[in-house]
Design a protein around this motif. Structure first.
Motif, PDB file in Angstrom:
ATOM      1  N   HIS A   1      -8.661  -4.535   6.244  1.00  0.00           N
ATOM      2  CA  HIS A   1      -7.532  -4.431   7.171  1.00  0.00           C
ATOM      3  C   HIS A   1      -6.734  -5.736   7.133  1.00  0.00           C
ATOM      4  O   HIS A   1      -7.292  -6.810   7.357  1.00  0.00           O
ATOM      5  CB  HIS A   1      -8.015  -4.188   8.604  1.00  0.00           C
ATOM      6  CG  HIS A   1      -8.850  -2.968   8.760  1.00  0.00           C
ATOM      7  ND1 HIS A   1      -8.313  -1.706   8.800  1.00  0.00           N
ATOM      8  CD2 HIS A   1     -10.186  -2.815   8.868  1.00  0.00           C
ATOM      9  CE1 HIS A   1      -9.293  -0.824   8.942  1.00  0.00           C
ATOM     10  NE2 HIS A   1     -10.435  -1.482   8.989  1.00  0.00           N
TER      11      HIS A   1
ATOM     12  N   SER B   1      -3.577  -7.681   8.883  1.00  0.00           N
ATOM     13  CA  SER B   1      -2.704  -7.687  10.052  1.00  0.00           C
ATOM     14  C   SER B   1      -1.663  -8.771   9.865  1.00  0.00           C
ATOM     15  O   SER B   1      -2.000  -9.906   9.533  1.00  0.00           O
ATOM     16  CB  SER B   1      -3.490  -7.965  11.328  1.00  0.00           C
ATOM     17  OG  SER B   1      -4.409  -6.934  11.556  1.00  0.00           O
TER      18      SER B   1
ATOM     19  N   ALA C   1       2.777  -5.181  12.035  1.00  0.00           N
ATOM     20  CA  ALA C   1       2.494  -4.833  10.639  1.00  0.00           C
ATOM     21  C   ALA C   1       0.990  -4.775  10.385  1.00  0.00           C
ATOM     22  O   ALA C   1       0.257  -5.708  10.706  1.00  0.00           O
ATOM     23  CB  ALA C   1       3.138  -5.843   9.707  1.00  0.00           C
ATOM     24  N   HIS C   2       0.535  -3.646   9.837  1.00  0.00           N
ATOM     25  CA  HIS C   2      -0.870  -3.456   9.481  1.00  0.00           C
ATOM     26  C   HIS C   2      -0.938  -2.694   8.170  1.00  0.00           C
ATOM     27  O   HIS C   2      -0.195  -1.738   7.957  1.00  0.00           O
ATOM     28  CB  HIS C   2      -1.617  -2.648  10.542  1.00  0.00           C
ATOM     29  CG  HIS C   2      -1.648  -3.295  11.878  1.00  0.00           C
ATOM     30  ND1 HIS C   2      -2.496  -4.334  12.178  1.00  0.00           N
ATOM     31  CD2 HIS C   2      -0.937  -3.059  12.994  1.00  0.00           C
ATOM     32  CE1 HIS C   2      -2.294  -4.695  13.421  1.00  0.00           C
ATOM     33  NE2 HIS C   2      -1.343  -3.932  13.951  1.00  0.00           N
ATOM     34  N   VAL C   3      -1.834  -3.112   7.295  1.00  0.00           N
ATOM     35  CA  VAL C   3      -2.105  -2.402   6.052  1.00  0.00           C
ATOM     36  C   VAL C   3      -3.610  -2.276   5.936  1.00  0.00           C
ATOM     37  O   VAL C   3      -4.336  -3.243   6.160  1.00  0.00           O
ATOM     38  CB  VAL C   3      -1.529  -3.156   4.827  1.00  0.00           C
ATOM     39  CG1 VAL C   3      -1.947  -2.500   3.537  1.00  0.00           C
ATOM     40  CG2 VAL C   3      -0.018  -3.251   4.906  1.00  0.00           C
TER      41      VAL C   3
ATOM     42  N   TYR D   1       0.861  -1.189   0.000  1.00  0.00           N
ATOM     43  CA  TYR D   1       0.000   0.000   0.000  1.00  0.00           C
ATOM     44  C   TYR D   1       0.890   1.228   0.000  1.00  0.00           C
ATOM     45  O   TYR D   1       1.770   1.364   0.845  1.00  0.00           O
ATOM     46  CB  TYR D   1      -0.908   0.004   1.231  1.00  0.00           C
ATOM     47  CG  TYR D   1      -1.804   1.204   1.302  1.00  0.00           C
ATOM     48  CD1 TYR D   1      -2.922   1.297   0.485  1.00  0.00           C
ATOM     49  CD2 TYR D   1      -1.538   2.245   2.171  1.00  0.00           C
ATOM     50  CE1 TYR D   1      -3.755   2.398   0.545  1.00  0.00           C
ATOM     51  CE2 TYR D   1      -2.366   3.350   2.235  1.00  0.00           C
ATOM     52  CZ  TYR D   1      -3.467   3.428   1.420  1.00  0.00           C
ATOM     53  OH  TYR D   1      -4.285   4.509   1.467  1.00  0.00           O
ATOM     54  N   LYS D   2       0.673   2.119  -0.964  1.00  0.00           N
ATOM     55  CA  LYS D   2       1.404   3.391  -1.025  1.00  0.00           C
ATOM     56  C   LYS D   2       0.383   4.513  -1.106  1.00  0.00           C
ATOM     57  O   LYS D   2      -0.616   4.405  -1.817  1.00  0.00           O
ATOM     58  CB  LYS D   2       2.303   3.458  -2.258  1.00  0.00           C
ATOM     59  CG  LYS D   2       3.476   2.534  -2.220  1.00  0.00           C
ATOM     60  CD  LYS D   2       4.360   2.741  -3.444  1.00  0.00           C
ATOM     61  CE  LYS D   2       5.549   1.809  -3.402  1.00  0.00           C
ATOM     62  NZ  LYS D   2       6.451   2.031  -4.531  1.00  0.00           N
TER      63      LYS D   2
ATOM     64  N   THR E   1       3.992   7.399   1.770  1.00  0.00           N
ATOM     65  CA  THR E   1       4.020   6.412   2.836  1.00  0.00           C
ATOM     66  C   THR E   1       3.781   5.045   2.219  1.00  0.00           C
ATOM     67  O   THR E   1       2.847   4.866   1.440  1.00  0.00           O
ATOM     68  CB  THR E   1       2.918   6.689   3.876  1.00  0.00           C
ATOM     69  OG1 THR E   1       3.101   8.003   4.395  1.00  0.00           O
ATOM     70  CG2 THR E   1       2.952   5.680   5.001  1.00  0.00           C
ATOM     71  N   THR E   2       4.629   4.078   2.549  1.00  0.00           N
ATOM     72  CA  THR E   2       4.516   2.730   2.005  1.00  0.00           C
ATOM     73  C   THR E   2       4.403   1.730   3.141  1.00  0.00           C
ATOM     74  O   THR E   2       5.136   1.803   4.114  1.00  0.00           O
ATOM     75  CB  THR E   2       5.755   2.382   1.155  1.00  0.00           C
ATOM     76  OG1 THR E   2       5.898   3.351   0.132  1.00  0.00           O
ATOM     77  CG2 THR E   2       5.619   1.018   0.530  1.00  0.00           C
ATOM     78  N   ALA E   3       3.475   0.788   2.991  1.00  0.00           N
ATOM     79  CA  ALA E   3       3.332  -0.314   3.942  1.00  0.00           C
ATOM     80  C   ALA E   3       3.305  -1.608   3.132  1.00  0.00           C
ATOM     81  O   ALA E   3       2.721  -1.661   2.052  1.00  0.00           O
ATOM     82  CB  ALA E   3       2.061  -0.173   4.760  1.00  0.00           C
ATOM     83  N   GLU E   4       3.938  -2.636   3.663  1.00  0.00           N
ATOM     84  CA  GLU E   4       4.059  -3.889   2.933  1.00  0.00           C
ATOM     85  C   GLU E   4       4.063  -5.055   3.914  1.00  0.00           C
ATOM     86  O   GLU E   4       4.695  -4.989   4.967  1.00  0.00           O
ATOM     87  CB  GLU E   4       5.364  -3.858   2.141  1.00  0.00           C
ATOM     88  CG  GLU E   4       5.641  -5.064   1.326  1.00  0.00           C
ATOM     89  CD  GLU E   4       6.920  -4.904   0.523  1.00  0.00           C
ATOM     90  OE1 GLU E   4       7.648  -5.886   0.439  1.00  0.00           O
ATOM     91  OE2 GLU E   4       7.187  -3.803  -0.003  1.00  0.00           O
ATOM     92  N   ILE E   5       3.323  -6.110   3.579  1.00  0.00           N
ATOM     93  CA  ILE E   5       3.309  -7.332   4.383  1.00  0.00           C
ATOM     94  C   ILE E   5       3.483  -8.509   3.433  1.00  0.00           C
ATOM     95  O   ILE E   5       2.776  -8.600   2.424  1.00  0.00           O
ATOM     96  CB  ILE E   5       1.989  -7.513   5.158  1.00  0.00           C
ATOM     97  CG1 ILE E   5       1.697  -6.336   6.072  1.00  0.00           C
ATOM     98  CG2 ILE E   5       2.015  -8.805   5.969  1.00  0.00           C
ATOM     99  CD1 ILE E   5       0.352  -6.436   6.776  1.00  0.00           C
TER     100      ILE E   5
END
Length: 78
Positions: free
Chosen positions: A47, A49, A54-56, A10-11, A18-22
């Protein structure tokens, strides 16, 4: 928002990104949150988890239940 066979990414942002990655192997749960207005207009938040902190969150997603079931299928194939 991208879901691949290896990870959820997710960007957001235009100037400050902001970037999140799982990694899919690290996803513990996938939850759908839908408000009354979201139900009427056909969108929800998803959501993800992961292990640890880590959460996206994907916001305002159409066909959220379909996306959740496809991701669960991808995870089960590992």
């Amino acid at each position: 928002m991208v879901i691949t066979n290896r990870r959820v990414i997710y960007k957001e942002g235009l100037f400050a990104v902001t970037t999140a990655e799982i990694l899919n192997a690290k996803i513990e749960s996938v939850a759908i949150e839908q408000s009354v207005m979201g139900h009427i207009l056909g969108y929800a938040n998803i959501h993800f988890s992961g292990t640890g902190t880590a959460h996206v969150t994907y916001r305002y997603v159409k066909q959220a239940a379909r996306i959740k079931s496809e991701l669960e299928y991808i995870i089960s194939q590992r």
